[in-house]
Scaffold this motif. Sequence first.
Motif, PDB file in Angstrom:
ATOM      1  N   TRP A 215       0.818  -1.206   0.000  1.00  0.00           N
ATOM      2  CA  TRP A 215       0.000   0.000   0.000  1.00  0.00           C
ATOM      3  C   TRP A 215       0.858   1.264   0.000  1.00  0.00           C
ATOM      4  O   TRP A 215       0.539   2.246  -0.673  1.00  0.00           O
ATOM      5  N   LEU A 216       1.955   1.219   0.738  1.00  0.00           N
ATOM      6  CA  LEU A 216       2.779   2.414   0.889  1.00  0.00           C
ATOM      7  C   LEU A 216       3.786   2.600  -0.231  1.00  0.00           C
ATOM      8  O   LEU A 216       4.195   3.729  -0.520  1.00  0.00           O
ATOM      9  N   ASN A 217       4.205   1.503  -0.890  1.00  0.00           N
ATOM     10  CA  ASN A 217       5.317   1.615  -1.823  1.00  0.00           C
ATOM     11  C   ASN A 217       5.065   1.051  -3.223  1.00  0.00           C
ATOM     12  O   ASN A 217       5.745   1.473  -4.160  1.00  0.00           O
ATOM     13  N   ALA A 218       4.164   0.102  -3.377  1.00  0.00           N
ATOM     14  CA  ALA A 218       4.035  -0.582  -4.660  1.00  0.00           C
ATOM     15  C   ALA A 218       2.661  -0.452  -5.293  1.00  0.00           C
ATOM     16  O   ALA A 218       2.446  -0.942  -6.410  1.00  0.00           O
ATOM     17  N   ARG A 219       1.706   0.205  -4.664  1.00  0.00           N
ATOM     18  CA  ARG A 219       0.351   0.296  -5.198  1.00  0.00           C
ATOM     19  C   ARG A 219       0.300   1.265  -6.370  1.00  0.00           C
ATOM     20  O   ARG A 219       0.879   2.348  -6.318  1.00  0.00           O
ATOM     21  N   GLN A 220      -0.383   0.837  -7.447  1.00  0.00           N
ATOM     22  CA  GLN A 220      -0.563   1.719  -8.599  1.00  0.00           C
ATOM     23  C   GLN A 220      -1.778   2.603  -8.380  1.00  0.00           C
ATOM     24  O   GLN A 220      -2.907   2.114  -8.251  1.00  0.00           O
ATOM     25  N   GLY A 221      -1.566   3.902  -8.309  1.00  0.00           N
ATOM     26  CA  GLY A 221      -2.668   4.833  -8.114  1.00  0.00           C
ATOM     27  C   GLY A 221      -3.294   5.235  -9.434  1.00  0.00           C
ATOM     28  O   GLY A 221      -3.100   4.590 -10.470  1.00  0.00           O
ATOM     29  N   ARG A 222      -4.043   6.296  -9.408  1.00  0.00           N
ATOM     30  CA  ARG A 222      -4.676   6.827 -10.617  1.00  0.00           C
ATOM     31  C   ARG A 222      -4.504   8.337 -10.652  1.00  0.00           C
ATOM     32  O   ARG A 222      -4.226   8.971  -9.628  1.00  0.00           O
ATOM     33  N   LEU A 223      -4.680   8.897 -11.838  1.00  0.00           N
ATOM     34  CA  LEU A 223      -4.601  10.333 -11.991  1.00  0.00           C
ATOM     35  C   LEU A 223      -5.942  10.979 -11.654  1.00  0.00           C
ATOM     36  O   LEU A 223      -7.000  10.485 -12.054  1.00  0.00           O
TER      37      LEU A 223
ATOM     38  N   LYS B  14       3.369   4.805  -6.789  1.00  0.00           N
ATOM     39  CA  LYS B  14       4.162   4.590  -8.000  1.00  0.00           C
ATOM     40  C   LYS B  14       3.986   5.758  -8.964  1.00  0.00           C
ATOM     41  O   LYS B  14       2.892   6.303  -9.092  1.00  0.00           O
ATOM     42  N   PRO B  15       5.059   6.173  -9.648  1.00  0.00           N
ATOM     43  CA  PRO B  15       4.927   7.258 -10.627  1.00  0.00           C
ATOM     44  C   PRO B  15       4.065   6.839 -11.804  1.00  0.00           C
ATOM     45  O   PRO B  15       3.979   5.663 -12.152  1.00  0.00           O
ATOM     46  N   ILE B  16       3.414   7.821 -12.421  1.00  0.00           N
ATOM     47  CA  ILE B  16       2.579   7.596 -13.594  1.00  0.00           C
ATOM     48  C   ILE B  16       3.139   8.405 -14.756  1.00  0.00           C
ATOM     49  O   ILE B  16       3.376   9.609 -14.630  1.00  0.00           O
ATOM     50  N   VAL B  17       3.355   7.727 -15.891  1.00  0.00           N
ATOM     51  CA  VAL B  17       3.837   8.378 -17.104  1.00  0.00           C
ATOM     52  C   VAL B  17       2.630   8.765 -17.953  1.00  0.00           C
ATOM     53  O   VAL B  17       1.823   7.910 -18.321  1.00  0.00           O
ATOM     54  N   VAL B  18       2.489  10.052 -18.249  1.00  0.00           N
ATOM     55  CA  VAL B  18       1.427  10.553 -19.126  1.00  0.00           C
ATOM     56  C   VAL B  18       2.021  10.705 -20.519  1.00  0.00           C
ATOM     57  O   VAL B  18       2.945  11.496 -20.732  1.00  0.00           O
TER      58      VAL B  18
ATOM     59  N   ALA C 118       5.130  16.594 -25.027  1.00  0.00           N
ATOM     60  CA  ALA C 118       6.056  15.502 -24.700  1.00  0.00           C
ATOM     61  C   ALA C 118       5.560  14.825 -23.438  1.00  0.00           C
ATOM     62  O   ALA C 118       4.957  15.466 -22.565  1.00  0.00           O
ATOM     63  N   GLY C 119       5.814  13.527 -23.345  1.00  0.00           N
ATOM     64  CA  GLY C 119       5.402  12.786 -22.167  1.00  0.00           C
ATOM     65  C   GLY C 119       6.046  13.319 -20.903  1.00  0.00           C
ATOM     66  O   GLY C 119       7.146  13.882 -20.934  1.00  0.00           O
ATOM     67  N   PHE C 120       5.361  13.165 -19.785  1.00  0.00           N
ATOM     68  CA  PHE C 120       5.890  13.643 -18.512  1.00  0.00           C
ATOM     69  C   PHE C 120       5.472  12.672 -17.416  1.00  0.00           C
ATOM     70  O   PHE C 120       4.604  11.811 -17.603  1.00  0.00           O
ATOM     71  N   VAL C 121       6.098  12.819 -16.261  1.00  0.00           N
ATOM     72  CA  VAL C 121       5.877  11.913 -15.140  1.00  0.00           C
ATOM     73  C   VAL C 121       5.240  12.681 -13.979  1.00  0.00           C
ATOM     74  O   VAL C 121       5.689  13.784 -13.636  1.00  0.00           O
ATOM     75  N   VAL C 122       4.205  12.088 -13.390  1.00  0.00           N
ATOM     76  CA  VAL C 122       3.623  12.603 -12.150  1.00  0.00           C
ATOM     77  C   VAL C 122       4.066  11.657 -11.037  1.00  0.00           C
ATOM     78  O   VAL C 122       3.656  10.487 -11.005  1.00  0.00           O
ATOM     79  N   SER C 123       4.923  12.117 -10.166  1.00  0.00           N
ATOM     80  CA  SER C 123       5.484  11.272  -9.111  1.00  0.00           C
ATOM     81  C   SER C 123       4.413  10.809  -8.138  1.00  0.00           C
ATOM     82  O   SER C 123       3.331  11.400  -8.042  1.00  0.00           O
ATOM     83  N   GLY C 124       4.744   9.758  -7.406  1.00  0.00           N
ATOM     84  CA  GLY C 124       3.794   9.184  -6.468  1.00  0.00           C
ATOM     85  C   GLY C 124       3.338  10.162  -5.406  1.00  0.00           C
ATOM     86  O   GLY C 124       4.152  10.865  -4.812  1.00  0.00           O
ATOM     87  N   ARG C 125       2.029  10.211  -5.197  1.00  0.00           N
ATOM     88  CA  ARG C 125       1.393  11.067  -4.184  1.00  0.00           C
ATOM     89  C   ARG C 125       1.742  12.549  -4.353  1.00  0.00           C
ATOM     90  O   ARG C 125       1.797  13.294  -3.374  1.00  0.00           O
ATOM     91  N   GLU C 126       2.002  12.962  -5.568  1.00  0.00           N
ATOM     92  CA  GLU C 126       2.317  14.363  -5.815  1.00  0.00           C
ATOM     93  C   GLU C 126       1.346  14.936  -6.837  1.00  0.00           C
ATOM     94  O   GLU C 126       0.672  14.201  -7.565  1.00  0.00           O
ATOM     95  N   ALA C 127       1.276  16.267  -6.878  1.00  0.00           N
ATOM     96  CA  ALA C 127       0.430  16.976  -7.834  1.00  0.00           C
ATOM     97  C   ALA C 127       1.312  17.850  -8.713  1.00  0.00           C
ATOM     98  O   ALA C 127       2.353  18.349  -8.279  1.00  0.00           O
ATOM     99  N   GLN C 128       0.874  18.018  -9.951  1.00  0.00           N
ATOM    100  CA  GLN C 128       1.640  18.807 -10.901  1.00  0.00           C
ATOM    101  C   GLN C 128       0.703  19.752 -11.644  1.00  0.00           C
ATOM    102  O   GLN C 128      -0.342  19.327 -12.157  1.00  0.00           O
ATOM    103  N   GLN C 129       1.068  21.032 -11.670  1.00  0.00           N
ATOM    104  CA  GLN C 129       0.275  22.020 -12.400  1.00  0.00           C
ATOM    105  C   GLN C 129       0.842  22.193 -13.798  1.00  0.00           C
ATOM    106  O   GLN C 129       2.053  22.352 -13.983  1.00  0.00           O
ATOM    107  N   LEU C 130      -0.058  22.171 -14.790  1.00  0.00           N
ATOM    108  CA  LEU C 130       0.347  22.274 -16.183  1.00  0.00           C
ATOM    109  C   LEU C 130      -0.609  23.191 -16.927  1.00  0.00           C
ATOM    110  O   LEU C 130      -1.783  23.320 -16.561  1.00  0.00           O
ATOM    111  N   PHE C 131      -0.099  23.818 -17.977  1.00  0.00           N
ATOM    112  CA  PHE C 131      -0.933  24.542 -18.925  1.00  0.00           C
ATOM    113  C   PHE C 131      -0.842  23.781 -20.244  1.00  0.00           C
ATOM    114  O   PHE C 131       0.242  23.661 -20.821  1.00  0.00           O
ATOM    115  N   ILE C 132      -1.965  23.261 -20.691  1.00  0.00           N
ATOM    116  CA  ILE C 132      -1.994  22.427 -21.882  1.00  0.00           C
ATOM    117  C   ILE C 132      -2.814  23.122 -22.961  1.00  0.00           C
ATOM    118  O   ILE C 132      -3.941  23.574 -22.716  1.00  0.00           O
TER     119      ILE C 132
END
Length: 232
Positions: free
Chosen positions: A32-40, A71-75, A113-127
Amino acid sequence: MAATDLAASSSLTGAGVVSVCALLFTVASFWWLNARQGRLKTWEPHAFAAIVHSSTARLRLPLVLHNTGPKPIVVQDLILTFPDEPASHLPLLWVSSPSRLQPAPDEDAKLPAGFVVSGREAQQLFIEFEAPFSGFMPEARDYKVQLQARVGHRKGWRRLLTFTLRAANIIHPDRYTVYKNAPIELTKEDRKRADAALLELLDEHGEASATGERNQRDSPNDDGDTGPGPHT
């Protein structure tokens, strides 16, 4: 003697159950703390920038993407779709990643270009999204819009968010500027100006399409002929 052996066996069995439970709890906690795949997760934007011409339409959205797991998510890619509109409303494609919401002539927009959203973190983007082949000519009304993404750990497009795009707030379609994405009450003059401007764009788009069709019919073929002639 038999009672003593039974008590010892029960004690060992109880200790074994406790050990197994502790092991399962440890493994589950680690997963749960280290290997769980989350969602965006993302939220409806409160503003957007837009410009609409007869040949192109662009939308710029401020987005916050939150990874709910460790776990990080690659967009890999992003698109905007219109699920309640006809098939002629093509998806708006991701064309750039600017540094701010308000467009400027001197800005240095990055290519998608693809980017990574790290685990349990938020990222602000202008798309910034663009309609290919002028597939989106908005009317002065609300649209149901879906933001979809392609992520590295899943196949196909995944829906991130469904929200209302209030295109009626675009009162200067030929000017790339920011509008609120809220149900605000426009004045009668602003409403008339927005309706007239968008209708003019739709008329120009229709005339351009008709002209293109006529040119295609009248264009010479590869042999220099203007059309099929009589057989000789």
